[in-house]
Design a protein around this motif. Structure first.
Motif, short mmCIF file in Angstrom:
data_model
loop_
_atom_site.label_atom_id
_atom_site.label_comp_id
_atom_site.label_asym_id
_atom_site.label_seq_id
_atom_site.Cartn_x
_atom_site.Cartn_y
_atom_site.Cartn_z
N GLU B 88 0.83 -1.21 0.00
CA GLU B 88 0.00 0.00 0.00
C GLU B 88 0.87 1.26 0.00
O GLU B 88 0.35 2.38 0.05
CB GLU B 88 -0.93 0.02 1.22
N LYS B 93 1.70 1.54 -4.81
CA LYS B 93 0.24 1.44 -4.98
C LYS B 93 -0.19 2.13 -6.29
O LYS B 93 -1.06 1.65 -7.00
CB LYS B 93 -0.48 2.08 -3.79
N ARG B 94 0.47 3.24 -6.57
CA ARG B 94 0.13 3.96 -7.79
C ARG B 94 0.41 3.08 -9.03
O ARG B 94 -0.36 3.05 -9.97
CB ARG B 94 0.96 5.26 -7.86
N ARG B 96 0.60 -0.18 -9.01
CA ARG B 96 -0.37 -1.30 -8.95
C ARG B 96 -1.72 -0.85 -9.52
O ARG B 96 -2.36 -1.61 -10.26
CB ARG B 96 -0.49 -1.73 -7.49
N ASP B 97 -2.14 0.36 -9.19
CA ASP B 97 -3.43 0.87 -9.71
C ASP B 97 -3.41 0.95 -11.23
O ASP B 97 -4.40 0.61 -11.89
CB ASP B 97 -3.73 2.25 -9.11
N ILE B 101 -5.93 -1.23 -13.78
CA ILE B 101 -6.82 -0.66 -14.80
C ILE B 101 -6.73 -1.53 -16.07
O ILE B 101 -7.74 -1.82 -16.71
CB ILE B 101 -6.46 0.82 -15.10
#
Lengths: 362, 252
Positions: B88, B93-94, B96-97, B101
């Motif tokens: 996290e 995390k960025r 992973r995001d 998508i």
């Protein structure tokens, strides 16, 4: 420029830190128009040699970069590759290091560089009302491809040649050849002075920084900064008439896309480039896809005359004389109307953005 | 494991002072976090693969990345430290995001671009550098894992090259979009100007300013990663002048 207007420009330190990690790659498309109406296009490939790492200890790493750049040119389908700047110096004695590329020919571009240096010397003498026949000409870096080529071309026209280079054997061999042709020659292999002072100096030694001082020259000597980078300051001779040697100008047209003028070409005149790069362009315009300049020590007066004819036919001429402070003579009228690049004459060619590269043309 | 093997393992553990151990703890924490994120990414990729073989392969990769994380943790134990991870953490995390998508839109090519082209380039280059200076088995583990990750890249390149051949402009645009998200974040992680960043992985203060104590630097890690990334893009056939412009716009 590559960062765009929205981002803060990189500091010199950042550029120094990032530059060495970038693999050789084309950075812009080059289009050149001959005055005959013919046209050629190619790419400017940058080796991204670190400006602070040009000494002998980095030779192998730098050769590997030039080799990668040459492979890149082959991948792009270049018919001829003109080695430019420091890559030319690295490869002139190491042509075997270049990858074999089928139909791709490699030229150091040194023959046209020699032509532009010699013609520059003659024009500077005319400008300063000096008689070349009376001049004692010192060549620093005399055993290099460019230095020895200049010596051979100037020998019939000067009072005396003073040759300086580190390699005693090669220097003695060159001197013997020139003496056989009837030119008086003096030699030195270190920074020691000659018995007589030089009226004209050609500095064909490329150094990352000018570590030597121009001693043993007359106070108002003509100094041709023919090395790469152009970083020779007349430290011990403030009255010396310094000009950047080996530079040519395309009187047809020369376009870079994206327009990296002011970054790649930091000259106070339009369409100006190093002779080594222009040799490749001249050969392409002439459709002579051949290794015109290869190896070290093979530049003769005949070869120089031949490349001059080719370059002249396509409007690739010696650049108007200039130095770090700006032009030393009036540019050609036709080119005066063209947009003069954004850079100022105060910018030197010694910063970290200095590029060396391989120019491919197909 | 034989007694000799056990002894060898113990004797191979490098002896170092507390400050250096602390630095390696943070380097290992970044590596473990990256590997665990890769494992999650491959697991998610398996979920959108239509081809059973590709699905199985993605699962194998996920298991492999978990194995890498375990190997790094084991190196930490040899140093007497418990290597933490934080999926996290803000930068990870960025990234992973951005990957998720692609998963949400069942964009397998997008997933490969993020994981294989960008993250693995970063991992291989960084691990190689760390492997050169890491003491004993720690260095060897980084080097060995770098080699394994490199094999992933080779496999994915063939798929991506085929994809690019179909429509270079569309492919290059997709890479550029993902580059702006993922490579910008990776570059921010290694930015040299922000020497006290709160990456939420380091256990104490930021490890970046003290990396020179173990013969590393953000400049070197960033440079090596960019070099590897650009060479990979070159192999795919993306125009060099275009990718140079992309990396020139990354944060420093």
């Amino acid at each position: 420029m590559l960062r765009g207007v929205d981002r803060t420009a990189l500091s010199e330190q950042d550029v120094k830190e990032i530059l060495p990690w970038i693999p050789p790659r084309p950075i812009c498309r080059v289009e050149v128009d001959s005055v005959t109406g013919t046209h050629a296009h190619g790419f400017y490939i940058d080796c991204f040699l670190p400006p602070d790492e040009l000494e002998t200890q980095y030779l192998l790493a730098n050769l590997a970069r030039v080799k990668d750049a040459a492979s890149c040119a082959i991948r792009l389908g270049a018919k001829i590759v003109s080695l430019g700047g420091f890559s030319s110096i690295l490869i002139e004695g190491n042509f075997a290091h270049l990858p074999s590329g089928g139909e791709t020919a490699f030229t150091t571009g040194n023959t046209l560089t020699v032509s532009f240096i010699v013609r520059g010397i003659k024009r500077m003498c005319a400008l300063e009302r000096r008689d070349l026949a009376d001049a004692k000409v010192l060549i620093i870096g005399a055993t290099g491809d460019v230095g020895s080529g200049c010596a051979r071309c100037l020998a019939p026209f000067v009072n005396r040649l003073l040759l300086r280079a580190r390699n005693k054997e090669r220097l003695s061999k060159l001197a013997a050849q020139l003496r056989r042709d009837g030119c008086p020659v003096d030699l030195a292999w270190d920074a020691e002075s000659f018995d007589c002072a030089a009226d004209i100096v050609i500095c064909a030694a490329s150094l990352p920084s000018p570590t030597f001082v121009l001693n043993g020259i007359v106070p108002d000597a003509i100094v041709c900064d023919a090395g790469y980078p152009k970083n020779l300051a007349p430290l011990s001779a403030p009255r010396a008439k310094v000009f950047h040697g080996g530079m040519g100008q395309v009187t047809g047209d020369l376009r870079l896309s994206p327009d990296l003028n002011g970054i790649l070409n930091r000259h106070p005149l339009p369409n100006v480039a190093h002779g080594c790069l222009l040799e490749g362009m001249a050969l392409v315009l002439e459709k002579r896809f051949e290794p015109f300049s290869q190896g070290r020590g093979f530049i003769t007066r005949e070869k120089v005359a031949e490349i001059e004819r080719i370059a002249d036919r396509h409007g690739i001429c010696p650049a108007p004389l200039f130095n770090q402070a700006g032009p030393l003579e009036e540019p050609k009228a036709r080119l005066l109307t063209r947009a003069v690049p954004k850079w100022g004459p105060e910018r030197k060619e010694t910063g970290p953005l200095r590029r060396v590269g391989v120019s491919g043309a197909r | 494991m034989t007694l000799i093997q056990e002894l060898t393992k113990v004797c191979d553990a490098p002896v170092m002072g507390a400050p250096l151990t602390s630095i390696w703890q943070d380097i290992l924490a970044q590596a473990v976090t990256g590997e665990l994120m890769a494992a999650h990414n491959y697991a998610a990729l398996a979920g959108i693969c239509d081809d059973p073989e590709e699905m199985e392969e993605a699962r194998e990769h996920a298991a492999g990345e978990e194995g890498h994380a375990a190997a790094f943790r084991a190196e930490g134990r040899k140093l007497g430290i418990d290597v933490q991870s934080n999926l996290e953490a803000k930068y990870w995390k960025r990234i992973r995001d951005a990957y998720m998508i692609c998963v949400a839109t069942r964009d397998v090519i997008g997933c490969l671009i993020v994981q294989e082209l960008m993250l693995e380039s970063f991992a291989v280059a960084s691990y190689e550098r760390v492997g050169r200076v890491g003491p004993g088995s720690l260095g060897r583990t980084f080097t060995a894992i770098a080699k394994e990750e490199e094999d992933h890249i080779g496999h994915a390149l063939a798929i991506l090259r085929n994809e690019r051949e179909m429509d270079p402009a569309v492919f290059d645009e997709k890479v550029h979009e993902l580059h702006n998200q993922v490579m910008t974040t990776l570059a921010e992680m290694l930015t040299s100007q922000d020497k006290n960043c709160q990456c939420e992985v380091c256990h104490g203060g930021c490890v970046k300013p003290v990396l020179p104590q173990v013969a590393l630097s953000t400049t070197e890690l960033r440079g090596a990663s960019l070099n590897r990334y650009l060479k990979t893009l070159d192999l795919l056939g993306l125009p060099g002048e275009m990718t140079l412009e992309w990396v020139a716009q990354l944060p420093v």
